[in-house]
Design a protein around this motif. Structure first.
Motif, mmCIF file in Angstrom:
data_model
loop_
_atom_site.group_PDB
_atom_site.id
_atom_site.type_symbol
_atom_site.label_atom_id
_atom_site.label_comp_id
_atom_site.label_asym_id
_atom_site.label_seq_id
_atom_site.Cartn_x
_atom_site.Cartn_y
_atom_site.Cartn_z
ATOM 1 N N ARG A 314 -0.761 -5.429 2.010
ATOM 2 C CA ARG A 314 -0.382 -4.476 1.621
ATOM 3 C C ARG A 314 1.195 -4.344 0.314
ATOM 4 O O ARG A 314 0.579 -3.575 0.016
ATOM 5 N N ALA A 315 1.496 -4.836 0.871
ATOM 6 C CA ALA A 315 2.824 -5.594 0.549
ATOM 7 C C ALA A 315 2.414 -5.623 -1.673
ATOM 8 O O ALA A 315 3.442 -4.646 -2.227
ATOM 9 N N VAL A 316 1.653 -6.634 -1.616
ATOM 10 C CA VAL A 316 1.833 -7.012 -2.872
ATOM 11 C C VAL A 316 1.056 -5.483 -3.545
ATOM 12 O O VAL A 316 1.030 -5.259 -4.368
ATOM 13 N N SER A 317 -0.170 -5.639 -3.075
ATOM 14 C CA SER A 317 -0.907 -4.094 -3.715
ATOM 15 C C SER A 317 0.675 -2.606 -3.925
ATOM 16 O O SER A 317 0.075 -2.213 -5.423
ATOM 17 N N ALA A 318 1.533 -2.900 -3.510
ATOM 18 C CA ALA A 318 2.181 -1.296 -3.136
ATOM 19 C C ALA A 318 2.883 -2.129 -4.599
ATOM 20 O O ALA A 318 3.320 -1.504 -5.565
ATOM 21 N N TRP A 319 3.545 -3.483 -4.685
ATOM 22 C CA TRP A 319 4.430 -3.950 -5.991
ATOM 23 C C TRP A 319 3.799 -3.622 -6.684
ATOM 24 O O TRP A 319 4.120 -3.301 -8.045
ATOM 25 N N ARG A 320 2.651 -4.634 -7.196
ATOM 26 C CA ARG A 320 1.485 -4.653 -8.335
ATOM 27 C C ARG A 320 1.633 -2.968 -9.204
ATOM 28 O O ARG A 320 1.520 -3.203 -10.008
ATOM 29 N N ALA A 321 1.202 -1.943 -8.245
ATOM 30 C CA ALA A 321 0.698 -0.410 -8.177
ATOM 31 C C ALA A 321 2.447 -0.207 -9.388
ATOM 32 O O ALA A 321 2.555 0.829 -10.458
ATOM 33 N N ALA A 322 3.394 -0.343 -8.385
ATOM 34 C CA ALA A 322 4.832 0.299 -9.147
ATOM 35 C C ALA A 322 4.995 -0.277 -10.607
ATOM 36 O O ALA A 322 5.559 -0.063 -10.747
ATOM 37 N N LEU A 323 4.616 -2.067 -11.031
ATOM 38 C CA LEU A 323 5.018 -2.634 -12.218
ATOM 39 C C LEU A 323 4.286 -2.327 -13.602
ATOM 40 O O LEU A 323 4.759 -3.242 -13.860
ATOM 41 N N ALA A 324 3.303 -1.928 -12.697
ATOM 42 C CA ALA A 324 2.070 -1.835 -13.421
ATOM 43 C C ALA A 324 2.448 -0.490 -14.639
ATOM 44 O O ALA A 324 3.128 0.708 -14.290
ATOM 45 N N ARG A 325 1.982 -0.970 -16.227
ATOM 46 C CA ARG A 325 2.134 0.143 -17.045
ATOM 47 C C ARG A 325 0.744 1.313 -16.808
ATOM 48 O O ARG A 325 -0.695 0.407 -16.701
#
Length: 325
Positions: A314-325
């Protein structure tokens, strides 16, 4: 990633960042920008900067990163808890760079007694958090009530990101008798937990001997290995948290207890919909916490909750979404 500390300083925010990199599903180069001396984990690089807007913006411009993350904790970057230099530096960098910026709010402002000097800095700390929200392309936090407050203050959506355990559960709690309570974290956190639960410890020691309270963790510059800490946690029936139940979301130590199947005993009163902690007010409720079966049931419930709500996926998913363009 901008982080407040590097090893040998023991820092939960650094450990969170390290574990985030370990669980990252794609190949990535991690560069840690930090105002303090130290070395990063093998494979990562570190750039040390002065605590100034110019130093921060210059370092980021030289790195030309694909994305920037700020692991924000107000006292980690300034003794008064108001690190305006970070916001100033990020504003300068964002004027010329189209790099995506995500800010994770591990801490927003002082939360404590009104008679302490830090209490009166709280409005400035909250104003700085609001400013960082507006500079960033994405903002994250680990506490639902903080998410709502930051969203209202900044006028933008703030993502709820899990705060998982920094300690991999190599062993699982055996819930043996006699009961063992653990206090886990840095010395200040352990002292706060022991003081906060003083009445509980005294009551149970009087009525249910033997009750053992075991301290687990590091000093400020020496950490035990993850394997050692995992074994120590697994030997406890429950962990005494220094936090009110409503703030358990932000506690990596509590999440480590949940991940190991230990019960978590928090201060205050339980809040519905949050992590499944045990709390107490009356002596009858305190005495119930000496029952290994009560603690075992709470530990099993907590582990299931952790795996469903607060694990690293869940943490990784949130960060990947936050950093994705």
């Amino acid at each position: 990633m901008i982080v407040p500390n590097l090893p040998p300083t023991v820092c939960g925010v650094y450990d969170y960042t390290r574990k985030l990199a370990e669980h990252w599903p794609t190949s990535a180069q991690w560069t840690l920008v930090c105002p303090n001396e130290g070395k990063p984990w093998p494979g990562a690089t570190a750039v040390r900067i002065q605590r100034s807007a110019e130093a921060l913006s210059r370092a980021l411009a030289a790195l030309r990163p694909d994305a920037v993350g700020l692991q924000y904790t107000c006292y980690g970057y300034a003794r008064n808890g108001v690190p305006a230099w970070i916001a100033d530096g990020l504003e300068v960098f964002k004027r010329t760079a189209k790099t995506r910026l995500a800010v994770m709010f591990h801490e927003v402002s002082y939360d404590g007694a009104i008679w302490r000097r830090a209490h009166w800095r709280k409005p400035k700390q909250e104003a700085l958090a609001k400013r960082l929200c507006k500079i960033a392309d994405a903002a994250l936090t680990g506490i639902p009530e903080r998410r709502q407050a930051l969203s209202r203050a900044s006028g933008r959506e703030v993502v709820l990101a899990a705060i998982p355990s920094n300690i991999e559960p190599l062993q699982r709690c055996a819930h043996e008798s006699p009961v063992v309570f653990g206090v886990f974290g840095l010395p200040a956190s352990r002292a706060k937990a022991l003081a906060g639960h003083k009445r509980l410890i005294a009551t149970l020691a009087k009525d249910f001997r033997p009750i053992e309270v075991r301290e687990i963790g590091a000093d400020k510059v020496n950490a035990s290995s993850d394997a050692v800490v995992s074994r120590q946690l697994a030997a406890c029936n429950a962990v005494l948290s220094p936090y009110e139940a409503v703030h358990i979301w932000k506690s990596g130590a509590a999440m480590a207890a949940f991940a190991h199947g230990c019960a978590v005993i928090a201060l205050g009163t339980a809040n519905s919909g949050g992590p499944p902690v045990l709390t107490y007010v009356s002596e009858a409720e305190m005495r119930a916490l000496a029952n290994p079966d009560v603690l075992k049931a709470a530990g099993i419930t907590g582990k299931h909750w952790y795996e469903a709500n607060s694990g690293w996926p869940r943490a990784v998913s949130a960060w990947r979404a936050a950093l994705a363009r």
